[in-house]
Scaffold this active site. Structure first.
Site, PDB file in Angstrom:
ATOM      1  CB  CYS A 159     -10.288   0.944   4.850  1.00 59.42           C
ATOM      2  SG  CYS A 159     -10.224  -0.007   6.376  1.00 59.42           S
TER       3      CYS A 159
HETATM    4  N1  LIG Z   1      -6.214  -4.301   4.748  1.00 54.17           N
HETATM    5  C1  LIG Z   1      -6.888  -3.172   4.567  1.00 54.17           C
HETATM    6  O1  LIG Z   1      -7.999  -3.141   4.012  1.00 54.17           O
HETATM    7  C2  LIG Z   1      -6.302  -1.867   5.032  1.00 54.17           C
HETATM    8  C3  LIG Z   1      -6.937  -0.675   4.675  1.00 54.17           C
HETATM    9  C4  LIG Z   1      -6.401   0.553   5.120  1.00 54.17           C
HETATM   10  C5  LIG Z   1      -5.283   0.545   5.924  1.00 54.17           C
HETATM   11  N2  LIG Z   1      -4.720  -0.641   6.277  1.00 54.17           N
HETATM   12  C6  LIG Z   1      -3.544  -0.599   7.144  1.00 54.17           C
HETATM   13  O2  LIG Z   1      -2.420  -0.958   6.349  1.00 54.17           O
HETATM   14  C7  LIG Z   1      -1.482  -1.666   7.142  1.00 54.17           C
HETATM   15  C8  LIG Z   1      -1.178  -2.981   6.448  1.00 54.17           C
HETATM   16  O3  LIG Z   1      -2.376  -3.733   6.391  1.00 54.17           O
HETATM   17  P1  LIG Z   1      -2.474  -5.099   5.582  1.00 54.17           P
HETATM   18  O4  LIG Z   1      -3.882  -5.518   5.699  1.00 54.17           O
HETATM   19  O5  LIG Z   1      -1.856  -4.960   4.243  1.00 54.17           O
HETATM   20  O6  LIG Z   1      -1.545  -6.034   6.524  1.00 54.17           O
HETATM   21  P2  LIG Z   1      -1.035  -7.513   6.323  1.00 54.17           P
HETATM   22  O7  LIG Z   1      -1.746  -8.138   5.169  1.00 54.17           O
HETATM   23  O8  LIG Z   1      -1.148  -8.179   7.645  1.00 54.17           O
HETATM   24  O9  LIG Z   1       0.508  -7.336   5.955  1.00 54.17           O
HETATM   25  C9  LIG Z   1       1.434  -6.810   6.838  1.00 54.17           C
HETATM   26  C10 LIG Z   1       2.810  -6.699   6.189  1.00 54.17           C
HETATM   27  O10 LIG Z   1       3.690  -6.091   7.133  1.00 54.17           O
HETATM   28  C11 LIG Z   1       4.801  -6.954   7.424  1.00 54.17           C
HETATM   29  N3  LIG Z   1       4.998  -6.895   8.883  1.00 54.17           N
HETATM   30  C12 LIG Z   1       4.200  -7.407   9.855  1.00 54.17           C
HETATM   31  N4  LIG Z   1       4.665  -7.102  11.077  1.00 54.17           N
HETATM   32  C13 LIG Z   1       5.777  -6.360  10.878  1.00 54.17           C
HETATM   33  C14 LIG Z   1       6.719  -5.745  11.750  1.00 54.17           C
HETATM   34  N5  LIG Z   1       6.584  -5.825  13.081  1.00 54.17           N
HETATM   35  N6  LIG Z   1       7.763  -5.083  11.211  1.00 54.17           N
HETATM   36  C15 LIG Z   1       7.907  -5.009   9.858  1.00 54.17           C
HETATM   37  N7  LIG Z   1       7.050  -5.559   8.975  1.00 54.17           N
HETATM   38  C16 LIG Z   1       6.001  -6.236   9.485  1.00 54.17           C
HETATM   39  C17 LIG Z   1       4.391  -8.341   6.944  1.00 54.17           C
HETATM   40  O11 LIG Z   1       5.500  -9.071   6.442  1.00 54.17           O
HETATM   41  P3  LIG Z   1       6.572  -9.771   7.398  1.00 54.17           P
HETATM   42  O12 LIG Z   1       5.852 -10.135   8.668  1.00 54.17           O
HETATM   43  O13 LIG Z   1       7.047 -10.952   6.595  1.00 54.17           O
HETATM   44  O14 LIG Z   1       7.665  -8.755   7.615  1.00 54.17           O
HETATM   45  C18 LIG Z   1       3.443  -8.019   5.785  1.00 54.17           C
HETATM   46  O15 LIG Z   1       4.165  -7.830   4.593  1.00 54.17           O
HETATM   47  C19 LIG Z   1      -2.133  -1.834   8.521  1.00 54.17           C
HETATM   48  O16 LIG Z   1      -1.638  -0.871   9.397  1.00 54.17           O
HETATM   49  C20 LIG Z   1      -3.599  -1.621   8.266  1.00 54.17           C
HETATM   50  O17 LIG Z   1      -4.293  -1.080   9.380  1.00 54.17           O
HETATM   51  C21 LIG Z   1      -5.174  -1.842   5.830  1.00 54.17           C
END
Ligand SMILES: NC(=O)c1ccc[n+]([C@@H]2O[C@H](COP(=O)([O-])OP(=O)(O)OC[C@H]3O[C@@H](n4cnc5c(N)ncnc54)[C@H](OP(=O)(O)O)[C@@H]3O)[C@@H](O)[C@H]2O)c1
Length: 348
Positions: A159
């Site tokens: 991001c």
């Molecule tokens: N948030 C942002 O603004 C943003 C922007 C750009 C990129 N990103 C990247 O996108 C990714 C997701 O971010 P997010 O903010 O959407 O995260 P999040 O809200 O914390 O969601 C994480 C998701 O992954 C699952 N998860 C967590 N640990 C896991 C594991 N060990 N194995 C399989 N599934 C797992 C969780 O569900 P369960 O635990 O129930 O399986 C949940 O559905 C990250 O790598 C982040 O750096 C985020």
């Protein structure tokens, strides 16, 4: 195109579908005409109907339940998989699915850097597939979209990097710049994901504003320097300092290029205007400065600029929605390119 081609839908899975990026992917993909959602994972919500967890989804998804991550099942049900998981998850799972013939788009940082050493230093883990780091395409469509068509494994930009690479790349392609660039970036709280942390409690964040991971410690630094150097053809060094805003979503990055003459600054800003004049999702404002409110819930990046004659400094300001242009919107743009369909499908 034949009738069969028109009817063909790519079967898509989302690993990490209950998170913030996963939720945005669900919203976009559920209105996308060329994909069918066939698998959504969440370990915590296994067997929950996705329409119970996200009531905004159409009733046609009533039969889709969150599932555990079972490689055989993913292989059976999907042609393409998005990883919307915290860093450290896709590095083990995505290569296995890729080697089974599935297309992959990783929204995490697991395939953005170059070497085992980078991952030890910036993400504190040992990368199990260092050879793939040179094979996976890092795709920021407005910069290198020509490479994405037909690709099978794309690493989606971070991001903050999106909000910084878009304004800086055209400028640094056209003026020579050897000083460290100063970047002061601010993000809404969804940027940290759905994790439970006392810092992100409403009572801590509301009416508050703070810096974090300053002075060369944020994991997006090597990603920004790597691609800025690669795409501009000159060694980029950044002084990157992020801040947390008391907002749900949105990023505003202020970028300072001190030591530029008015002529150099003008060459830079003209290049910026030219680079994006035909783009759907990137707008360079020639009047006024961009605001987060104008881009939240859109896949757009707005960029503004001003030259400070008094100090000889070019200042750029960019805004994006961290969950859309900074994550899931851009990931769908990349999927559309990969599949050779209209880049804006599902996003406009
Ligand atoms: N948030 C942002 O603004 C943003 C922007 C750009 C990129 N990103 C990247 O996108 C990714 C997701 O971010 P997010 O903010 O959407 O995260 P999040 O809200 O914390 O969601 C994480 C998701 O992954 C699952 N998860 C967590 N640990 C896991 C594991 N060990 N194995 C399989 N599934 C797992 C969780 O569900 P369960 O635990 O129930 O399986 C949940 O559905 C990250 O790598 C982040 O750096 C985020």
């Amino acid at each position: 195109m034949s009738k069969e081609d028109i009817m063909f839908k790519t079967r898509v899975g989302i690993i990490g579908a209950t998170g913030y990026s996963g939720m945005e992917l669900l919203k976009i993909l559920s209105r996308h005409s060329r994909v069918e959602l066939t698998l959504v994972s969440s370990r915590a919500e296994k067997n929950t109907k996705i329409t119970d967890y996200f009531p905004f989804l159409d009733k046609k998804y009533d039969t889709l339940l969150f599932s555990d991550i079972i490689l055989e099942e993913i292989k059976e049900k999907c042609d393409l998989v998005f990883f919307a998981t915290p860093s450290g998850t896709a590095k083990d799972l995505a290569p296995k699915l890729y080697h089974l013939g599935l297309k992959i788009i990783d929204i995490s940082g697991d395939f953005r850097l170059s070497s085992i050493e980078d991952y030890q230093k910036w993400y504190q883990y040992d990368h199990p597939y260092p050879d793939l780091l040179n094979e996976v395409l890092y795709s920021l469509p407005e910069i290198n979209r020509d490479m994405a068509e037909g690709e099978s494994f794309i690493s989606n930009p971070g991001c903050y990097p999106t909000s910084i690479l878009l304004p800086l790349t055209p400028i640094l392609k056209n003026i020579s710049y050897s000083q460290p660039l100063i970047i002061d970036a601010k993000s809404g709280v969804t940027g940290a994901g759905k994790k439970v942390n006392p810092l992100y409690l409403f009572s801590e964040m509301n009416e508050n504003f703070l810096a974090y991971k300053i002075a060369g410690t944020h994991q997006h630094i090597p990603e920004i320097e790597k691609y800025l150097s690669k795409w501009s053809g000159q060694n980029a060094l950044i002084n990157f300092n992020p801040h947390l805003l008391p907002l749900d979503r949105g990023i505003l990055s202020t970028i300072y290029l001190p030591g530029l003459s008015e002529k150099e600054a003008s060459i830079g800003t003209q290049s910026l205007i030219q680079a994006y004049k035909n783009e759907k999702f990137v707008k360079v404002l020639e009047k006024g400065l961009p605001k987060i409110k104008d881009v939240v819930h859109t896949n757009q990046c707005h960029i503004g600029f001003q030259y400070d004659k008094r100090t000889g400094c070019l200042i750029l300001v960019s805004v994006i929605d961290n969950l859309l242009k900074g994550a899931s919107g851009q990931a769908v743009q990349n999927m559309n390119l990969m599949l050779g369909i209209d880049e804006g499908e599902g996003l406009c």
